[in-house]
Scaffold this active site. Sequence first.
Site, PDB file in Angstrom:
ATOM      1  N   LEU A  43      -1.027  -7.119  -5.362  1.00  0.00           N
ATOM      2  CA  LEU A  43      -0.685  -8.419  -4.792  1.00  0.00           C
ATOM      3  C   LEU A  43       0.651  -8.187  -4.110  1.00  0.00           C
ATOM      4  CD1 LEU A  43      -1.439 -10.950  -7.684  1.00  0.00           C
ATOM      5  CD2 LEU A  43      -2.605 -10.818  -5.483  1.00  0.00           C
ATOM      6  N   ASP A  44       0.818  -8.685  -2.894  1.00  0.00           N
ATOM      7  CA  ASP A  44       2.096  -8.453  -2.227  1.00  0.00           C
ATOM      8  C   ASP A  44       3.212  -9.222  -2.928  1.00  0.00           C
ATOM      9  OD1 ASP A  44       2.394 -11.101  -1.008  1.00  0.00           O
ATOM     10  OD2 ASP A  44       0.829 -10.501   0.388  1.00  0.00           O
ATOM     11  N   ARG A  45       4.430  -8.918  -2.577  1.00  0.00           N
ATOM     12  CA  ARG A  45       5.609  -9.496  -3.235  1.00  0.00           C
ATOM     13  C   ARG A  45       5.586 -11.022  -3.220  1.00  0.00           C
ATOM     14  NH1 ARG A  45      11.618  -7.617  -2.691  1.00  0.00           N
ATOM     15  NH2 ARG A  45      10.572  -5.855  -1.747  1.00  0.00           N
ATOM     16  N   ASP A  46       5.084 -11.617  -2.143  1.00  0.00           N
ATOM     17  CA  ASP A  46       5.091 -13.075  -2.011  1.00  0.00           C
ATOM     18  C   ASP A  46       3.920 -13.762  -2.701  1.00  0.00           C
ATOM     19  OD1 ASP A  46       7.360 -12.756  -0.464  1.00  0.00           O
ATOM     20  OD2 ASP A  46       6.269 -12.828   1.428  1.00  0.00           O
ATOM     21  N   SER A  47       2.963 -12.989  -3.193  1.00  0.00           N
ATOM     22  CA  SER A  47       1.784 -13.566  -3.834  1.00  0.00           C
ATOM     23  C   SER A  47       1.934 -13.550  -5.352  1.00  0.00           C
ATOM     24  CB  SER A  47       0.527 -12.796  -3.426  1.00  0.00           C
ATOM     25  OG  SER A  47       0.324 -12.903  -2.033  1.00  0.00           O
TER      26      SER A  47
END
Length: 195
Positions: A43-47
């Site tokens: 999951l990317d940092r913002d998710s």
Amino acid sequence: MNRYYVISKPFGYLSQFTKEVPDHKVLSDLFHFPKDVYPVGRLDRDSEGLLLLTNDKRMNKDLLDPNSKKKKTYWVQVEGLPSNSDLDTLRNGRLSIRINKKDHKCAPAKLRLLGDAVEMPDRNPPIRERENIPTYWVQIELTEGKNRQVRKMFAKIGFPVLRLIRVKIGGIAIDGMQIGDVRELTKIEALQALQ
């Protein structure tokens, strides 16, 4: 012995154990995992939301196989109020987005309008809100998972993503978990991810 964990990943954390710079937040900041356990996918940092970790190489391979068609469900808070006809573009499999400088035709997605609020703790830090632009939650179910795909899909139809939470992979969900919680699964529970 194979070990299986599920995390409700907080916003701002990387899906890895190594800090590339001292102020990075990584998974080892949440829990002391065995050395041979790694995330299945990212999951990317913002998710936020569900992230599976295991040392079971077969499960890792099965879940990441692009032909496996494993269902992943996300709750997406968007800026604006999408209509069912807006979402039909995502449902019908005719949407193309750019992935690694190439056009990618997205597989049909299942979508459902959830309303202006869902049962999730507030994000820290809070999302940006504009006084005269409403926000809305949409559930999307995909069988693929390209880099930042959900964000790109909603941006393409004119609804920027403010918050993105993966709530389910196969038969495993983060129901009842708080942001940052880590739970060890039995092998039987972990196999639900392959459903």
